[in-house]
Design an enzyme around this catalytic site. Structure first.
Site, PDB file in Angstrom:
ATOM      1  N   LYS A   1      10.491  -8.619  -2.438  1.00 25.78           N
ATOM      2  CA  LYS A   1       9.700  -9.764  -1.966  1.00 25.78           C
ATOM      3  C   LYS A   1       9.680  -9.795  -0.430  1.00 25.78           C
ATOM      4  O   LYS A   1       8.629  -9.731   0.183  1.00 25.78           O
ATOM      5  CB  LYS A   1      10.287 -11.076  -2.480  1.00 25.78           C
TER       6      LYS A   1
ATOM      7  N   TRP B   1      13.301 -17.332 -14.537  1.00 22.72           N
ATOM      8  CA  TRP B   1      14.370 -16.409 -14.146  1.00 22.72           C
ATOM      9  C   TRP B   1      15.743 -17.013 -14.403  1.00 22.72           C
ATOM     10  O   TRP B   1      16.678 -16.302 -14.784  1.00 22.72           O
ATOM     11  CB  TRP B   1      14.205 -15.990 -12.688  1.00 22.72           C
TER      12      TRP B   1
ATOM     13  N   ASP C   1      20.628 -16.678  -7.020  1.00 21.03           N
ATOM     14  CA  ASP C   1      19.619 -15.627  -7.072  1.00 21.03           C
ATOM     15  C   ASP C   1      18.571 -15.992  -6.022  1.00 21.03           C
ATOM     16  O   ASP C   1      17.781 -16.918  -6.206  1.00 21.03           O
ATOM     17  CB  ASP C   1      19.003 -15.578  -8.470  1.00 21.03           C
TER      18      ASP C   1
END
Length: 364
Positions: free
Chosen positions: A199, A105, A175
């Protein structure tokens, strides 16, 4: 009320939601607050929805003790759109931003940033197959950087920052898509925190952005309206139709965290859940092999391999038959992964640990 048998859900995202939240949503699905409508059917300008929207912001502020000089935004596009919005707003053509690479990511984030200005790798653990988080003394950034960007938890490789870098006057941007709400965090150490909801926060479709107000004043203004953070800050995230149901669910998840005792209690529970599985790995004499180094292990995503490829396939097949869902590693790396987010019950993690021990006893 939900009465069907629940799976042992270890999906990496979208992931498990608290059963209490799902039951509450089920009860209110067709008639929210005696309105005769679902929350999904009512206007986002209505008083009923406005109350839900503002309550979610207030609860997030309270849980994280978010200072008054920060805005809380509800956006769309997932964490991935933030890979673009961050440099578009804050990285000028003559500026440099530093990215710390700890997995796929952060690789995607730096790729997007290169479209807008100069970037540098302040640190990277790619050569070590992203098995660990860089030591703080390894990080090299400049005091003139526009910002420093990190990914706080790495779902694919199962690593997590335990201590964040101190960047002084340079804004630290994180992030936190896969570990937000899982533990206390001092928001004042960051310029921006962003996170997709799917999540720990709620269903997919809403992205939380916590942003320091002074950064809004410095942001690039020559960009499309919807991609300006200021557009959403100025309109309380109601410039256009927000993901109303996702925000409603996010608010209910925040209530659930409060009822569980807040972020400190949630962190303790997450530590206990992860320990069940890590202990099996550590005591297996390499029948199970963890990917992440012990000091960098994630409490959210436990990544491991089984003794050999044939046994690994059998492990995943038998686990699926036993009711375990989502244990396959990410398609880019293979192996096994148990995602133990907030809403995954302790009993589910205990069941997996017991299954792992039983499988090893049968096949070693």
């Amino acid at each position: 009320m939900i009465t069907t048998k629940r799976a042992y859900n270890f999906n990496a995202g979208p992931s498990a939601l608290p059963i209490e939240v799902l039951q509450k949503a089920q009860e209110e699905m067709v008639n929210y607050n005696n309105s005769g409508m679902s929350i999904m059917e009512m206007s986002h300008r209505s008083k009923d929805y406005e109350a839900v929207h503002n309550d979610a912001i207030a609860r997030l502020r309270a849980l994280y003790s978010i200072p008054d000089n920060y805005e809380v935004l509800f956006l769309q596009g997932g964490g991935s759109l933030q890979f673009t919005m961050v440099p578009m707003n804050f990285l000028g053509k003559e500026q440099t931003a530093s990215y710390i690479l700890t997995g796929s990511w952060s690789e995607k984030a730096i790729k997007e940033a290169k479209l807008f200005g100069q970037v540098q790798e302040a640190a990277s653990t790619k050569e070590n197959s992203y098995r660990n988080i860089p030591a703080l003394e390894e990080i090299q950034f400049s005091e003139t950087d526009a910002y420093v960007h990190i990914t706080s938890n790495n779902t694919i490789y199962g690593t997590q920052w335990k201590e964040f870098p101190q960047t002084g006057a340079v804004p630290l941007i994180a992030d936190m898509s896969s570990d937000i709400l899982s533990k206390p965090v001092d928001v004042s150490n960051f310029g921006i925190i962003y996170a997709g909801a799917q999540k720990n926060l709620g269903p997919s479709g809403v992205t939380v952005v916590i942003i320091r107000k002074d950064l809004l004043e410095k942001a690039n203004t020559n960009i499309p309206t919807m991609l300006k953070y200021s557009t959403h800050a100025d309109s309380n995230s109601l410039y256009n139709t927000p993901p109303t149901f996702g925000i409603y669910m996010l608010g209910e998840v925040l209530k659930w965290v409060e009822e569980k005792g807040g972020l400190e209690a949630v962190e303790k529970n997450n530590e206990e859940k992860a320990k069940l599985i890590y202990d099996v790995i550590d005591n297996s004499n390499d029948f199970y092999r963890g990917h992440a180094t012990p000091e960098s292990r994630s409490l959210m995503n436990i990544t491991f391999r089984v003794a050999n490829e044939e046994l690994e396939k059998q492990f995943l097949a038998e686990a699926k038959e036993a009711g375990f869902v989502g244990l396959n590693g990410h398609r880019s790396v293979g192996g096994c992964r148990a995602s133990t987010y907030n809403a995954v019950p302790f009993e589910t993690c205990k069941a997996l640990a017991e299954f792992m021990i039983e499988f090893q006893n049968k096949h070693q």
